[in-house]
Write a protein that holds these residues in place. Structure first.
Motif, PDB file in Angstrom:
ATOM      1  N   LEU A  62       1.885   0.909  -6.202  1.00 46.49           N
ATOM      2  CA  LEU A  62       1.740   0.363  -4.957  1.00 46.49           C
ATOM      3  C   LEU A  62       3.159   1.398  -4.269  1.00 46.49           C
ATOM      4  O   LEU A  62       3.924   2.120  -5.151  1.00 46.49           O
ATOM      5  CB  LEU A  62       2.962  -0.718  -4.839  1.00 46.49           C
ATOM      6  CG  LEU A  62       3.567  -1.639  -3.417  1.00 46.49           C
ATOM      7  CD1 LEU A  62       2.023  -1.563  -2.143  1.00 46.49           C
ATOM      8  CD2 LEU A  62       4.238  -2.599  -3.305  1.00 46.49           C
ATOM      9  N   ASN A 100       1.363  -6.676  -0.208  1.00 42.71           N
ATOM     10  CA  ASN A 100       0.374  -6.032  -0.856  1.00 42.71           C
ATOM     11  C   ASN A 100      -0.052  -7.486  -1.647  1.00 42.71           C
ATOM     12  O   ASN A 100      -0.693  -7.627  -2.442  1.00 42.71           O
ATOM     13  CB  ASN A 100       1.158  -5.213  -1.569  1.00 42.71           C
ATOM     14  CG  ASN A 100      -0.230  -4.605  -3.151  1.00 42.71           C
ATOM     15  OD1 ASN A 100      -0.434  -4.122  -3.220  1.00 42.71           O
ATOM     16  ND2 ASN A 100       0.398  -4.880  -4.064  1.00 42.71           N
ATOM     17  N   TYR A 123       4.789  -4.648   0.151  1.00 46.34           N
ATOM     18  CA  TYR A 123       5.366  -5.020  -0.857  1.00 46.34           C
ATOM     19  C   TYR A 123       4.605  -6.840  -0.645  1.00 46.34           C
ATOM     20  O   TYR A 123       3.936  -6.769  -1.212  1.00 46.34           O
ATOM     21  CB  TYR A 123       6.807  -5.619  -1.989  1.00 46.34           C
ATOM     22  CG  TYR A 123       6.561  -6.597  -2.835  1.00 46.34           C
ATOM     23  CD1 TYR A 123       6.281  -6.612  -4.265  1.00 46.34           C
ATOM     24  CD2 TYR A 123       6.904  -8.108  -2.930  1.00 46.34           C
ATOM     25  CE1 TYR A 123       6.115  -7.532  -5.092  1.00 46.34           C
ATOM     26  CE2 TYR A 123       7.376  -8.870  -4.194  1.00 46.34           C
ATOM     27  CZ  TYR A 123       6.408  -8.816  -4.792  1.00 46.34           C
ATOM     28  OH  TYR A 123       6.375  -9.761  -6.133  1.00 46.34           O
ATOM     29  N   ASP A 171      -5.413   3.976  -8.902  1.00 48.08           N
ATOM     30  CA  ASP A 171      -3.468   4.052  -7.844  1.00 48.08           C
ATOM     31  C   ASP A 171      -3.438   5.429  -7.775  1.00 48.08           C
ATOM     32  O   ASP A 171      -2.723   5.459  -6.537  1.00 48.08           O
ATOM     33  CB  ASP A 171      -2.831   3.748  -9.358  1.00 48.08           C
ATOM     34  CG  ASP A 171      -3.044   2.104  -9.697  1.00 48.08           C
ATOM     35  OD1 ASP A 171      -3.414   0.968  -8.529  1.00 48.08           O
ATOM     36  OD2 ASP A 171      -2.520   1.025 -10.470  1.00 48.08           O
ATOM     37  N   ALA A 176       3.178  -4.763  -9.831  1.00 43.20           N
ATOM     38  CA  ALA A 176       2.345  -3.290  -8.745  1.00 43.20           C
ATOM     39  C   ALA A 176       2.739  -2.427  -9.128  1.00 43.20           C
ATOM     40  O   ALA A 176       3.372  -1.230  -7.745  1.00 43.20           O
ATOM     41  CB  ALA A 176       2.459  -4.084  -7.280  1.00 43.20           C
ATOM     42  N   LYS A 183      -5.848   0.059  -1.892  1.00 47.75           N
ATOM     43  CA  LYS A 183      -5.064  -0.922  -1.278  1.00 47.75           C
ATOM     44  C   LYS A 183      -5.981  -2.285  -2.094  1.00 47.75           C
ATOM     45  O   LYS A 183      -7.499  -2.236  -1.849  1.00 47.75           O
ATOM     46  CB  LYS A 183      -4.787  -0.834  -0.467  1.00 47.75           C
ATOM     47  CG  LYS A 183      -4.409   0.096   0.602  1.00 47.75           C
ATOM     48  CD  LYS A 183      -3.902   0.725   1.950  1.00 47.75           C
ATOM     49  CE  LYS A 183      -3.682   1.570   2.581  1.00 47.75           C
ATOM     50  NZ  LYS A 183      -3.284   1.131   3.295  1.00 47.75           N
TER      51      LYS A 183
END
Length: 351
Positions: free
Chosen positions: A83, A100, A97, A314, A80, A319
């Motif tokens: 993130l 997500n 985390y 990103d 990820a 999201k």
């Protein structure tokens, strides 16, 4: 790694146990699956799928054995990289985390479910093309799903390894998905091919003894000291082959919402297993969803563009939940528009 293997093994064992109960206990005798039975099993598989979502939401960090900030940082960099955390403490970061991870799983699950609906058309074409008795549909789909689990495992983890080593493959996936989406969008009615003309069917018929008649739910039998395979075996092979073709679309599509192979694998597997029950619910209704193919093509183009522009997305803070909203809206609109604006000849036939 031992934690990942143990948890994956545990979830796979649970899935196989439920499948075996369905085949050997509930469906030990070949029978035509009723709408009620299909609805019950669809509910069971959906509940299990949402149970895995709950596991990821509250215990997802356990999947990769995250116990320290260093381990969290390593997993984030691999699976990820886009993130961004709003929390500064370890517990808060782990919670973000997991959020997500669970949202990525949901988005992947619904992408796969939506694409699987298109798969229903092809499976139905194969079953009808070979005049498979309806009481044998469940057997074909059971073995088809079991084979798909093995094939998806290989494809997904091989794909994840390639992405980790060659990040540019994401752009190849993205371009391919946009192409496939446009291809479906411009496809004309009547383009479907006779399943008997499939190269794999012709190849098997050339080298194996294939009987013309069905023998219950058997795939093979002995006659005059020779082994003969029934058309049911051909159908299972063809269903597996079509799943490989569909995997070329669906697996890259799910990688658009998560680079974590475990999230991609289980979103695929739960959706595929649910496809068996979904098939019996939709088999008599697929021709009523006239805008579904358009929805599938839009979804493929969306996830393809998402892969092509993943670095930029990103950077602007795109999201996983946004993907989920778009997927849900596309699916709902496709079904609602199909209900509001049915084809005129279909309306005429219903009166």
């Amino acid at each position: 790694m031992p934690t990942e293997i143990l948890l994956m093994g545990g979830f796979l064992f649970m899935i196989i146990i439920v499948l075996m109960v369905d085949l050997l206990v509930v469906g030990r005798n070949s029978h035509i699956v009723s709408t009620k039975e299909a609805l019950i099993w669809s509910s069971i598989w959906f509940a299990l799928s949402m149970g895995f979502y709950a596991f990821l939401k509250f215990y997802g960090h356990m999947l990769h054995g995250i116990e320290t900030p260093a381990e969290l940082s390593e997993v984030i960099s691999k699976y990820a990289p886009g993130l961004k955390f709003s929390s500064s403490d370890f517990e808060g970061m782990v919670s973000e985390y997991r959020e997500n991870m669970s949202m990525s799983y949901l988005a992947g699950y619904f992408i796969e479910q939506t694409l699987s609906i298109d798969n229903v058309f092809v499976i139905l074409l194969v079953l009808q093309g070979f005049s498979v008795p309806q009481k044998n549909y469940k057997t074909v789909l059971f073995w088809g799903v079991l084979g798909a689990i093995i094939l998806r495992f290989i494809f997904i983890f091989a794909g994840a390894a390639l992405i980790h080593k060659f990040s540019w493959i994401l752009y190849v996936f993205g371009g391919f998905l946009v192409f496939q989406g446009i291809k479906i969008l411009v496809k004309k009615d009547g383009d479907e091919k006779d399943p008997h003309d499939s190269p794999i069917v012709k190849f098997l018929s050339r080298y194996l003894n294939i009987s013309k008649e069905y023998h219950g739910d058997k795939f093979a039998y002995n006659y005059n000291k020779k082994v003969y395979f029934t058309p049911l075996m051909l159908v299972v092979v063809l269903v597996e082959f079509t799943d490989v073709i569909f995997a070329l679309d669906s697996i890259p599509a799910v990688f658009s919402v998560s680079l974590d192979p475990f999230v991609v694998f289980f979103s695929n597997i739960f959706a595929i297993i649910g496809l068996r029950s979904l098939f019996f619910l939709l088999a008599n209704m697929v021709d009523k969803f006239r805008f579904l193919n358009i929805g599938v093509s839009i979804l493929l183009i969306f996830v393809g563009v998402k892969l092509l522009a993943h670095n930029w997305l990103d950077e602007i803070g795109f999201k996983s939940s946004y993907s989920l909203y778009f997927i849900a809206a596309t699916l709902v609109l496709s079904v609602v528009l199909s209900a509001l604006f049915p084809e005129k000849d279909k309306v005429g036939k219903s009166h």
